[in-house]
Design an enzyme around this catalytic site. Structure first.
Site, PDB file in Angstrom:
ATOM      1  N   GLU A  43      -2.667  35.347 -18.396  1.00 16.93           N
ATOM      2  CA  GLU A  43      -3.851  34.276 -18.250  1.00 16.93           C
ATOM      3  C   GLU A  43      -4.762  35.403 -17.915  1.00 16.93           C
ATOM      4  O   GLU A  43      -5.903  35.178 -18.129  1.00 16.93           O
ATOM      5  CB  GLU A  43      -3.494  33.756 -16.382  1.00 16.93           C
ATOM      6  CG  GLU A  43      -2.154  32.962 -16.276  1.00 16.93           C
ATOM      7  CD  GLU A  43      -2.783  31.936 -17.270  1.00 16.93           C
ATOM      8  OE1 GLU A  43      -4.060  31.518 -17.902  1.00 16.93           O
ATOM      9  OE2 GLU A  43      -2.096  31.315 -17.304  1.00 16.93           O
ATOM     10  N   TYR A 126      -8.555  29.271 -10.377  1.00 16.35           N
ATOM     11  CA  TYR A 126      -7.119  29.483 -11.482  1.00 16.35           C
ATOM     12  C   TYR A 126      -6.535  29.718 -11.813  1.00 16.35           C
ATOM     13  O   TYR A 126      -5.005  29.523 -12.252  1.00 16.35           O
ATOM     14  CB  TYR A 126      -8.332  29.224 -12.628  1.00 16.35           C
ATOM     15  CG  TYR A 126      -7.156  29.589 -14.410  1.00 16.35           C
ATOM     16  CD1 TYR A 126      -7.137  28.210 -14.505  1.00 16.35           C
ATOM     17  CD2 TYR A 126      -7.555  30.740 -14.852  1.00 16.35           C
ATOM     18  CE1 TYR A 126      -6.195  27.797 -15.764  1.00 16.35           C
ATOM     19  CE2 TYR A 126      -6.409  30.229 -16.128  1.00 16.35           C
ATOM     20  CZ  TYR A 126      -6.045  29.008 -16.283  1.00 16.35           C
ATOM     21  OH  TYR A 126      -4.887  28.980 -17.360  1.00 16.35           O
ATOM     22  N   ASP A 144      -9.223  25.459 -15.159  1.00  6.70           N
ATOM     23  CA  ASP A 144      -9.930  26.297 -16.227  1.00  6.70           C
ATOM     24  C   ASP A 144     -10.848  25.531 -17.563  1.00  6.70           C
ATOM     25  O   ASP A 144     -10.815  23.903 -17.769  1.00  6.70           O
ATOM     26  CB  ASP A 144      -8.936  27.398 -17.558  1.00  6.70           C
ATOM     27  CG  ASP A 144      -8.037  26.168 -18.173  1.00  6.70           C
ATOM     28  OD1 ASP A 144      -8.256  25.147 -18.472  1.00  6.70           O
ATOM     29  OD2 ASP A 144      -8.095  26.854 -19.021  1.00  6.70           O
TER      30      ASP A 144
END
Length: 356
Positions: A43, A126, A144
């Site tokens: 991520e 996020y 996101d």
């Protein structure tokens, strides 16, 4: 219930989304694990970076640092070197800092609570939501850019998504749509996948969208005008003279400050402007100008570097603090930003050919 969800078939939307994802999801390496460390790395890399670009970096990074303990114990220069070419280097520095936090505060085990994950360096709402929901099935939203776009179209949300109160409202609405814990890992990734493959920024593929029947923007034929967001600022132009200053079989480099743009990376020193004056004097060096080496432009999010490189021959003086002369081998091992990669190739070629 959030006002935007009144009349919206949440369960039907979730069912259609998950059914599509089960059939159409891409085979990506981080989807073969529930290891929170691996998901966190993926991520962090995927923010503002294409999936195809990330895959080899992700695999190489985990090979170099297979555990959070290994990452914490590695020198930051080694971490930056693995990150070289991905850009947004603050992500790498924050990963390194956060890994040390995990070792110091959590015994080397990734946090299992959202608040603890959120407290790590560089981890925002996020990233914390993505790691917690994918790794542990926790019912927390991960919002996101892809998810903002999908939600704005699904609910025909005509407000500026760049405003913090609007983003908070998106999180609240998405939170009310979340399925049970067992389905959460797939739901979080399915929302991202839908935004990446179908509900794209331009020309969304509405005809093949698995949740078309739920999309209010598509029904109103306004999907291409959403999401609403303010126009970005125009990047600032900077003209600079990049100095490749050779002394013996080495070239002058300097390390940038740890904080800020390209923090902790090495670069060839430069001066802003056209470089019509001797730049070596400012660094306590003596030397002579040899030739121009060409021009190159590099675009950052908020800056554009217009670089004109010069070759200099150093005849005296010592490199000041923060500067050093690097051999061709050392130059190849130093973490250098993409903006300077072109000049590194030229410098290494000149060093190896002895044309200095």
């Amino acid at each position: 219930m959030h006002e935007k969800l009144v009349g919206f078939d949440g369960p039907g939307f979730v069912e259609d989304l998950l059914g599509w994802y089960a059939q159409e999801k891409r085979d990506l390496p981080w989807r073969h694990t529930r290891d929170p460390y691996c998901i966190w790395v993926s991520e962090s890399m995927l923010q503002q970076t294409r999936v195809d670009t990330v895959i080899p970096y992700y695999q190489a990074f985990l090979q170099a640092f297979p555990t959070v303990q290994a990452l914490a114990e590695a020198p930051v220069e080694a971490v930056l070197k693995q990150w070289e070419g991905l850009g947004f280097y603050s992500r790498a520095r924050n990963l390194h800092k956060a890994a040390a936090q995990v070792v110091a505060c959590h015994g080397g085990k990734m946090p299992m609570q959202y608040e603890d994950m959120r407290a790590l360096a560089g981890v925002g709402e996020y990233t914390a939501g993505a790691v917690m929901s994918i790794a542990y099935g926790m019912r927390v939203p991960a919002v996101d850019g892809n998810v903002l776009r999908v939600m704005s179209r699904l609910l025909n949300w005509q407000e500026d998504i760049m405003k913090p109160p609007v983003r908070a409202a998106f999180r609240q609405a998405l939170g009310e749509l979340l399925p049970g814990e067992q389905a959460m890992p797939d739901f979080t990734q399915a929302m991202m996948e839908l935004g990446a493959l179908i509900c794209t920024p331009k020309s969304p593929a509405c005809l093949v969208c698995p949740v078309r029947g739920h999309c209010r923007a598509q029904h109103a034929d306004v999907q291409e005008s959403l999401p609403v967001k303010a126009a970005p600022r125009k990047p600032r132009d900077i003209n600079m003279a990049v100095v490749l200053a050779f002394k013996g079989d080495a070239v002058l480099v300097r390390r940038r400050a740890q904080e800020g743009l390209l923090g902790g990376l090495y670069e060839f020193p430069f001066v802003e402007g056209d470089g019509d004056k001797n730049p070596l004097a400012a660094w306590g060096l003596e030397g002579a100008y040899l030739c121009d080496l060409g021009d190159k432009k590099h675009v950052f999010t908020h800056l554009v570097w217009h670089m004109h490189a010069q070759q200099w021959h150093v005849t005296g003086g010592q490199a000041p603090q923060g500067y050093a002369f690097a051999s061709a081998k050392e130059l190849g091992e130093l973490p250098i930003p993409t903006a300077m990669a072109h000049w590194r190739k030229i410098a290494m070629a000149l060093l190896e050919e002895g044309k200095i």
